[in-house]
Motif scaffolding. Structure first.
Motif, mmCIF file in Angstrom:
data_model
loop_
_atom_site.group_PDB
_atom_site.id
_atom_site.type_symbol
_atom_site.label_atom_id
_atom_site.label_comp_id
_atom_site.label_asym_id
_atom_site.label_seq_id
_atom_site.Cartn_x
_atom_site.Cartn_y
_atom_site.Cartn_z
ATOM 1 N N ILE A 1 -4.307 -11.108 -0.531
ATOM 2 C CA ILE A 1 -3.971 -11.816 0.706
ATOM 3 C C ILE A 1 -4.769 -11.210 1.842
ATOM 4 O O ILE A 1 -4.792 -9.984 2.011
ATOM 5 N N GLN A 2 -5.399 -12.070 2.628
ATOM 6 C CA GLN A 2 -6.107 -11.618 3.823
ATOM 7 C C GLN A 2 -5.159 -11.771 5.001
ATOM 8 O O GLN A 2 -4.659 -12.864 5.254
ATOM 9 N N GLN A 3 -4.898 -10.666 5.693
ATOM 10 C CA GLN A 3 -4.066 -10.697 6.883
ATOM 11 C C GLN A 3 -4.955 -10.562 8.106
ATOM 12 O O GLN A 3 -5.796 -9.677 8.181
ATOM 13 N N SER A 4 -4.789 -11.472 9.028
ATOM 14 C CA SER A 4 -5.504 -11.424 10.298
ATOM 15 C C SER A 4 -4.464 -11.628 11.387
ATOM 16 O O SER A 4 -4.039 -12.758 11.665
ATOM 17 N N GLY A 5 -4.018 -10.515 11.971
ATOM 18 C CA GLY A 5 -2.905 -10.598 12.922
ATOM 19 C C GLY A 5 -1.659 -11.050 12.190
ATOM 20 O O GLY A 5 -1.251 -10.443 11.218
ATOM 21 N N ARG A 6 -1.092 -12.164 12.640
ATOM 22 C CA ARG A 6 0.110 -12.711 12.001
ATOM 23 C C ARG A 6 -0.219 -13.768 10.946
ATOM 24 O O ARG A 6 0.676 -14.270 10.276
ATOM 25 N N LEU A 7 -1.493 -14.101 10.818
ATOM 26 C CA LEU A 7 -1.930 -15.122 9.873
ATOM 27 C C LEU A 7 -2.185 -14.501 8.506
ATOM 28 O O LEU A 7 -2.871 -13.487 8.395
#
Length: 83
Positions: A26-32
């Motif tokens: 899973i790629q997390q970018s901030g809350r996304l």
């Protein structure tokens, strides 16, 4: 207002099992959160315990080398008997 850098990280999650081990990246970018890759590592039922562990070790290692995750999370093992 001060600029805040968006925290980004790649997470490798592992759902351990001797015959079937699940994984997801899973790629997390901030809350996304965005799914990158997911699948299973299957062992043959007739393989002995150490061959199964070796297969899981090799394939999780391949995933780690290919994707170079920032974080790895392993779910607790739940042991039960199929009836």
């Amino acid at each position: 207002m001060a600029d805040r850098a968006v925290k980004q990280q790649l997470i490798l999650g592992i759902d351990p099992g001797l015959n079937i081990t699940g994984y997801g990246l899973i790629q997390q970018s901030g809350r996304l959160l965005q799914a990158v890759e997911f699948g299973v590592i299957r062992s043959r039922r007739e393989d002995d315990f150490f061959d199964k562990l070796h297969r899981i070790f090799d394939q999780v290692g391949d995933l780690a080398r290919q994707y170079q995750p920032d974080v790895v999370a392993v779910e607790n093992i739940f042991v039960s008997r199929n009836s």
